[in-house]
Scaffold this active site. Structure first.
Site, PDB file in Angstrom:
ATOM      1  N   ASP A  75       7.427 -73.540  38.811  1.00 42.67           N
ATOM      2  CA  ASP A  75       7.729 -74.702  37.982  1.00 42.67           C
ATOM      3  C   ASP A  75       9.064 -74.469  37.273  1.00 42.67           C
ATOM      4  O   ASP A  75       9.176 -73.590  36.414  1.00 42.67           O
ATOM      5  CB  ASP A  75       6.614 -74.930  36.963  1.00 42.67           C
ATOM      6  CG  ASP A  75       6.794 -76.217  36.171  1.00 42.67           C
ATOM      7  OD1 ASP A  75       7.785 -76.314  35.413  1.00 42.67           O
ATOM      8  OD2 ASP A  75       5.949 -77.115  36.309  1.00 42.67           O
ATOM      9  N   ARG A  98       3.166 -88.079  35.286  1.00 42.18           N
ATOM     10  CA  ARG A  98       2.281 -88.531  36.343  1.00 42.18           C
ATOM     11  C   ARG A  98       0.897 -88.829  35.787  1.00 42.18           C
ATOM     12  O   ARG A  98       0.270 -87.982  35.158  1.00 42.18           O
ATOM     13  CB  ARG A  98       2.171 -87.467  37.439  1.00 42.18           C
ATOM     14  CG  ARG A  98       1.376 -87.957  38.659  1.00 42.18           C
ATOM     15  CD  ARG A  98       1.394 -86.950  39.776  1.00 42.18           C
ATOM     16  NE  ARG A  98       0.599 -85.769  39.451  1.00 42.18           N
ATOM     17  CZ  ARG A  98       0.272 -84.829  40.334  1.00 42.18           C
ATOM     18  NH1 ARG A  98       0.702 -84.926  41.578  1.00 42.18           N
ATOM     19  NH2 ARG A  98      -0.445 -83.792  39.973  1.00 42.18           N
ATOM     20  N   THR A 102      -4.163 -92.225  38.770  1.00 44.37           N
ATOM     21  CA  THR A 102      -3.481 -92.968  39.839  1.00 44.37           C
ATOM     22  C   THR A 102      -2.466 -92.120  40.585  1.00 44.37           C
ATOM     23  O   THR A 102      -2.036 -92.485  41.680  1.00 44.37           O
ATOM     24  CB  THR A 102      -2.755 -94.192  39.256  1.00 44.37           C
ATOM     25  OG1 THR A 102      -1.682 -93.744  38.404  1.00 44.37           O
ATOM     26  CG2 THR A 102      -3.703 -95.056  38.444  1.00 44.37           C
ATOM     27  N   ASP A 147       8.959 -74.754  33.373  1.00 42.36           N
ATOM     28  CA  ASP A 147       8.313 -73.614  32.721  1.00 42.36           C
ATOM     29  C   ASP A 147       9.202 -72.382  32.733  1.00 42.36           C
ATOM     30  O   ASP A 147       9.310 -71.659  31.737  1.00 42.36           O
ATOM     31  CB  ASP A 147       6.981 -73.296  33.415  1.00 42.36           C
ATOM     32  CG  ASP A 147       5.886 -74.279  33.046  1.00 42.36           C
ATOM     33  OD1 ASP A 147       6.060 -75.019  32.062  1.00 42.36           O
ATOM     34  OD2 ASP A 147       4.867 -74.318  33.754  1.00 42.36           O
TER      35      ASP A 147
END
Length: 210
Positions: A201, A105, A109, A204
């Site tokens: 996550d 990502r 933006t 992770d």
């Protein structure tokens, strides 16, 4: 279950998901549980594979036996966390072809940017199952499906461990033809884009990173 979404509420799936949600669950056990749940979810997502028959000889007699029709399916991991789901699908369908989509990502933006794309040939003739443990905002998932369609895929299904309502809606709007199979649709996304209550996550926790 709807035309666009299936939530697998099998007791084994839900029990294993509870263990994965627990922050005390260690990395090794988390990985094992993800593989096991993926196998169970893959059973559901492959329920409607096209079938044909072939002639075989049993120890007793010749018969026309059911067999999966068409080319071998393709499993596409959305990196990096999708790799944790590959073994579960491949244990069920070991002959499947494997591909990878890498997206990150852009912090300015907030849009997904492609950094890697490698998929099997002939996607137009294969069932393609895209795997990613989390369907959060849905932006990366929708972008990955865009790339698969550009590569020729026509029959795509999306397999995830958890989904947020926002991600389900994003995928439904962008790709109404792509069916989603998941173990749970949780309450919402928080301000950081994590699924709530979720499990943190997934990448992770799977790889032991922070």
């Amino acid at each position: 279950m709807s035309e666009h979404l299936t939530v697998v509420d099998h007791p084994l799936v839900q029990h294993k998901l509870t263990l994965m949600r627990d922050k005390a669950t260690p990395t090794s056990e988390f990985r094992q549980l993800l593989r096991e749940i993926t196998l169970l979810l893959a059973y559901e997502i492959t329920r409607e594979l096209p079938m044909t028959t072939k002639t075989i000889d049993t120890p007793i007699e010749e018969m026309e036996a059911p067999a999966i029709a068409g080319k071998k399916m393709a499993v596409v991991s959305i990196l990096r966390a999708g790799n944790g789901m590959l073994d579960g699908v491949l244990e069920l369908v070991p002959s499947a072809r494997v591909g990878f989509v890498g997206l990150y990502r852009d912090e300015e933006t907030l849009q997904p940017v492609q950094y890697y794309f490698k998929v099997p040939e002939g996607l137009e003739d294969r069932l393609v199952i895209a795997v990613d443990p989390m369907l959060a905002t849905g932006n990366s998932s929708a972008a990955a499906v865009d790339l698969l369609k550009e590569a020729g895929a026509r029959d795509i299904r999306f397999l995830c461990l958890l989904a947020a309502p926002e991600g389900v809606e994003r995928m439904r709007t962008a790709h109404p033809d792509v069916h989603i199979v998941t173990a749970s649709v949780d309450k919402r996304l928080n301000e950081k884009g994590y699924i709530v209550p979720g499990l943190g996550d997934a990448g992770d926790r799977m790889f032991g990173t922070k």
